[in-house]
Design a protein around this motif. Structure first.
Motif, PDB file in Angstrom:
ATOM      1  N   GLY A  25     -46.665 -55.799  13.270  1.00  0.00           N
ATOM      2  CA  GLY A  25     -48.053 -55.372  13.426  1.00  0.00           C
ATOM      3  C   GLY A  25     -48.250 -54.542  14.677  1.00  0.00           C
ATOM      4  O   GLY A  25     -48.945 -53.523  14.670  1.00  0.00           O
ATOM      5  N   GLU A  26     -47.620 -54.969  15.766  1.00  0.00           N
ATOM      6  CA  GLU A  26     -47.735 -54.221  17.009  1.00  0.00           C
ATOM      7  C   GLU A  26     -47.070 -52.854  16.891  1.00  0.00           C
ATOM      8  O   GLU A  26     -47.584 -51.850  17.390  1.00  0.00           O
ATOM      9  N   ALA A  27     -45.902 -52.805  16.225  1.00  0.00           N
ATOM     10  CA  ALA A  27     -45.214 -51.530  16.037  1.00  0.00           C
ATOM     11  C   ALA A  27     -46.053 -50.584  15.184  1.00  0.00           C
ATOM     12  O   ALA A  27     -46.152 -49.390  15.464  1.00  0.00           O
ATOM     13  N   GLY A  28     -46.672 -51.147  14.141  1.00  0.00           N
ATOM     14  CA  GLY A  28     -47.514 -50.319  13.282  1.00  0.00           C
ATOM     15  C   GLY A  28     -48.720 -49.782  14.026  1.00  0.00           C
ATOM     16  O   GLY A  28     -49.089 -48.613  13.877  1.00  0.00           O
ATOM     17  N   ALA A  29     -49.326 -50.640  14.856  1.00  0.00           N
ATOM     18  CA  ALA A  29     -50.480 -50.203  15.643  1.00  0.00           C
ATOM     19  C   ALA A  29     -50.082 -49.120  16.633  1.00  0.00           C
ATOM     20  O   ALA A  29     -50.801 -48.135  16.831  1.00  0.00           O
ATOM     21  N   ALA A  30     -48.903 -49.285  17.258  1.00  0.00           N
ATOM     22  CA  ALA A  30     -48.428 -48.279  18.206  1.00  0.00           C
ATOM     23  C   ALA A  30     -48.174 -46.949  17.507  1.00  0.00           C
ATOM     24  O   ALA A  30     -48.487 -45.880  18.050  1.00  0.00           O
ATOM     25  N   ALA A  31     -47.605 -47.015  16.288  1.00  0.00           N
ATOM     26  CA  ALA A  31     -47.341 -45.788  15.534  1.00  0.00           C
ATOM     27  C   ALA A  31     -48.646 -45.082  15.177  1.00  0.00           C
ATOM     28  O   ALA A  31     -48.748 -43.857  15.267  1.00  0.00           O
ATOM     29  N   ARG A  32     -49.651 -45.864  14.775  1.00  0.00           N
ATOM     30  CA  ARG A  32     -50.949 -45.268  14.437  1.00  0.00           C
ATOM     31  C   ARG A  32     -51.602 -44.640  15.658  1.00  0.00           C
ATOM     32  O   ARG A  32     -52.209 -43.568  15.578  1.00  0.00           O
ATOM     33  N   ASP A  33     -51.478 -45.302  16.812  1.00  0.00           N
ATOM     34  CA  ASP A  33     -52.029 -44.744  18.047  1.00  0.00           C
ATOM     35  C   ASP A  33     -51.338 -43.431  18.398  1.00  0.00           C
ATOM     36  O   ASP A  33     -51.982 -42.484  18.850  1.00  0.00           O
ATOM     37  N   ALA A  34     -50.014 -43.388  18.206  1.00  0.00           N
ATOM     38  CA  ALA A  34     -49.263 -42.169  18.507  1.00  0.00           C
ATOM     39  C   ALA A  34     -49.711 -41.019  17.616  1.00  0.00           C
ATOM     40  O   ALA A  34     -49.839 -39.879  18.068  1.00  0.00           O
ATOM     41  N   VAL A  35     -49.952 -41.325  16.334  1.00  0.00           N
ATOM     42  CA  VAL A  35     -50.422 -40.289  15.406  1.00  0.00           C
ATOM     43  C   VAL A  35     -51.793 -39.777  15.834  1.00  0.00           C
ATOM     44  O   VAL A  35     -52.039 -38.561  15.875  1.00  0.00           O
ATOM     45  N   ARG A  36     -52.712 -40.705  16.159  1.00  0.00           N
ATOM     46  CA  ARG A  36     -54.048 -40.284  16.585  1.00  0.00           C
ATOM     47  C   ARG A  36     -53.988 -39.426  17.847  1.00  0.00           C
ATOM     48  O   ARG A  36     -54.700 -38.430  17.972  1.00  0.00           O
ATOM     49  N   THR A  37     -53.123 -39.815  18.775  1.00  0.00           N
ATOM     50  CA  THR A  37     -52.964 -39.037  20.011  1.00  0.00           C
ATOM     51  C   THR A  37     -52.453 -37.637  19.715  1.00  0.00           C
ATOM     52  O   THR A  37     -52.934 -36.646  20.283  1.00  0.00           O
ATOM     53  N   ALA A  38     -51.463 -37.538  18.828  1.00  0.00           N
ATOM     54  CA  ALA A  38     -50.908 -36.232  18.473  1.00  0.00           C
ATOM     55  C   ALA A  38     -51.961 -35.347  17.826  1.00  0.00           C
ATOM     56  O   ALA A  38     -52.090 -34.160  18.166  1.00  0.00           O
ATOM     57  N   TYR A  39     -52.730 -35.894  16.906  1.00  0.00           N
ATOM     58  CA  TYR A  39     -53.763 -35.100  16.244  1.00  0.00           C
ATOM     59  C   TYR A  39     -54.836 -34.654  17.234  1.00  0.00           C
ATOM     60  O   TYR A  39     -55.332 -33.516  17.168  1.00  0.00           O
ATOM     61  N   ARG A  40     -55.220 -35.551  18.171  1.00  0.00           N
ATOM     62  CA  ARG A  40     -56.223 -35.181  19.165  1.00  0.00           C
ATOM     63  C   ARG A  40     -55.742 -34.002  20.009  1.00  0.00           C
ATOM     64  O   ARG A  40     -56.528 -33.122  20.367  1.00  0.00           O
ATOM     65  N   LYS A  41     -54.450 -33.988  20.322  1.00  0.00           N
ATOM     66  CA  LYS A  41     -53.883 -32.901  21.116  1.00  0.00           C
ATOM     67  C   LYS A  41     -54.143 -31.553  20.462  1.00  0.00           C
ATOM     68  O   LYS A  41     -54.379 -30.546  21.152  1.00  0.00           O
ATOM     69  N   TRP A  42     -54.099 -31.519  19.130  1.00  0.00           N
ATOM     70  CA  TRP A  42     -54.284 -30.270  18.406  1.00  0.00           C
ATOM     71  C   TRP A  42     -55.715 -30.098  17.903  1.00  0.00           C
ATOM     72  O   TRP A  42     -56.001 -29.221  17.082  1.00  0.00           O
ATOM     73  N   GLY A  43     -56.628 -30.934  18.393  1.00  0.00           N
ATOM     74  CA  GLY A  43     -58.045 -30.806  18.033  1.00  0.00           C
ATOM     75  C   GLY A  43     -58.359 -31.253  16.626  1.00  0.00           C
ATOM     76  O   GLY A  43     -59.301 -30.741  16.003  1.00  0.00           O
ATOM     77  N   LEU A  44     -57.603 -32.222  16.103  1.00  0.00           N
ATOM     78  CA  LEU A  44     -57.740 -32.655  14.719  1.00  0.00           C
ATOM     79  C   LEU A  44     -57.909 -34.170  14.623  1.00  0.00           C
ATOM     80  O   LEU A  44     -57.580 -34.902  15.555  1.00  0.00           O
ATOM     81  N   ARG A  47     -43.650 -31.147  14.415  1.00  0.00           N
ATOM     82  CA  ARG A  47     -42.908 -32.350  14.799  1.00  0.00           C
ATOM     83  C   ARG A  47     -43.885 -33.487  15.128  1.00  0.00           C
ATOM     84  O   ARG A  47     -43.684 -34.637  14.740  1.00  0.00           O
ATOM     85  N   GLU A  48     -44.957 -33.165  15.835  1.00  0.00           N
ATOM     86  CA  GLU A  48     -45.898 -34.189  16.269  1.00  0.00           C
ATOM     87  C   GLU A  48     -46.823 -34.645  15.145  1.00  0.00           C
ATOM     88  O   GLU A  48     -47.146 -35.833  15.038  1.00  0.00           O
ATOM     89  N   LEU A  49     -47.261 -33.714  14.299  1.00  0.00           N
ATOM     90  CA  LEU A  49     -48.204 -34.069  13.234  1.00  0.00           C
ATOM     91  C   LEU A  49     -47.515 -34.582  11.978  1.00  0.00           C
ATOM     92  O   LEU A  49     -48.144 -35.226  11.146  1.00  0.00           O
ATOM     93  N   LYS A  50     -46.236 -34.261  11.826  1.00  0.00           N
ATOM     94  CA  LYS A  50     -45.469 -34.728  10.667  1.00  0.00           C
ATOM     95  C   LYS A  50     -46.116 -34.295   9.351  1.00  0.00           C
ATOM     96  O   LYS A  50     -46.221 -35.061   8.394  1.00  0.00           O
ATOM     97  N   ILE A  51     -46.524 -33.040   9.293  1.00  0.00           N
ATOM     98  CA  ILE A  51     -47.123 -32.471   8.085  1.00  0.00           C
ATOM     99  C   ILE A  51     -46.009 -31.947   7.184  1.00  0.00           C
ATOM    100  O   ILE A  51     -45.187 -31.131   7.618  1.00  0.00           O
TER     101      ILE A  51
END
Length: 272
Positions: free
Chosen positions: A35-54, A110-114
């Motif tokens: 659960g903690e790993a999943g939460a960390a992964a989701r936080d990383a995704v949100r951070t990456a998207y915020r970096k690109w204004g998304l 690489r960061e957004l994994k699109i």
């Protein structure tokens, strides 16, 4: 933390006191770690998207067990597709040519994994084949867009075959695999194109329903909306062709429009 509380009953406590390990308790730390790993992964995704204004796009659904587009059209030739038959709210992102080689685009993907597919032309990529290798390693498909980007309708079958088969060889040489898919330059093709493509080992000719513009999309349909399974055309283009807009800015605008219409992006090669 819910995983730690699950199964924490008087019976399990007594079992612990007596020296017997309760199955629920022994599994709980693992569930908590996941659960903690999943939460960390989701936080990383949100951070990456915020970096690109998304805002994060929804995860695409699992690929179908059977691809909805077969390797043969009804007439037995190479199929020509502009969209994938599906009811799911997914679209497919494709980038053509390869003229612009913006390193920030590699970072963005690489960061957004699109998931996306590249239809590459040798005349556009030959100055720097290495630029596209990190994108391939991220999972982007490397597909065929001819050697020199001609209007294939103006060429006979033999000349079309040289353009298509020649690019098959080039892409295999530089990226290690032979493309299955082909996009004719400008979307122009004829029956000679289909025959030439088949002789070169192509399994599908891919057109598109929408094309990426600087701030929006150009739609083929009158309702000017995305539809499930649409293929979207984009290009490796930079500020000189985009009135100062960078490739990453244009891609961010495109992803924003996709999300606003309730869609997410899936991998074309999983469906075709």
């Amino acid at each position: 933390m819910a995983g730690l509380a699950t199964g924490c009953t008087a019976e399990s406590s007594a079992a612990s006191d007596s020296g017997s390990a309760a199955p629920g308790n022994s599994a709980s730390p693992t569930r908590a770690a996941r659960g903690e790993a999943g939460a960390a992964a989701r936080d990383a995704v949100r951070t990456a998207y915020r970096k690109w204004g998304l805002k994060p796009l929804a995860a695409p659904p699992a690929p179908p067990k059977v691809k909805p587009v077969g390797r043969k059209a009804a007439d037995g030739g190479v199929p020509v597709v502009s969209e994938i038959p599906t009811k799911q709210k997914i679209v497919f992102l494709t980038f053509d040519d390869g003229a612009e080689k913006d390193p920030r685009f590699v970072t963005m993907m690489r960061e957004l994994k699109i998931p996306f597919t590249m239809f590459l032309t040798d005349a556009a990529i030959s100055a720097d084949y290495g630029y596209f290798e990190p994108l391939r390693k991220l999972g982007a498909g490397v597909q065929n867009h001819t050697l020199t980007h001609p209007n294939l309708r103006t060429l006979g079958e033999a000349a079309q075959k040289r353009e298509i088969c020649g690019q098959q060889d080039k892409l295999k040489e530089h990226y290690g695999s032979t493309p299955r898919l082909f996009r004719p330059p400008y979307g122009n093709y004829n029956e000679d194109t289909r025959a030439a493509a088949a002789s070169c080992g192509i399994e599908g000719i891919v057109l598109w329903r929408e094309s990426m513009q600087i701030t929006n999309m150009q739609y083929q349909r009158g309702d000017k909306k995305l539809h499930p399974g649409d293929v979207i055309l984009a290009h490796f283009r930079g500020p000189s062709e985009l009135k100062g807009t960078t490739m990453t800015e244009m891609t961010a605008n495109l992803l924003r429009h996709i999300q606003e219409q309730g869609y997410t992006v899936a991998r074309l090669e999983d469906y075709l």
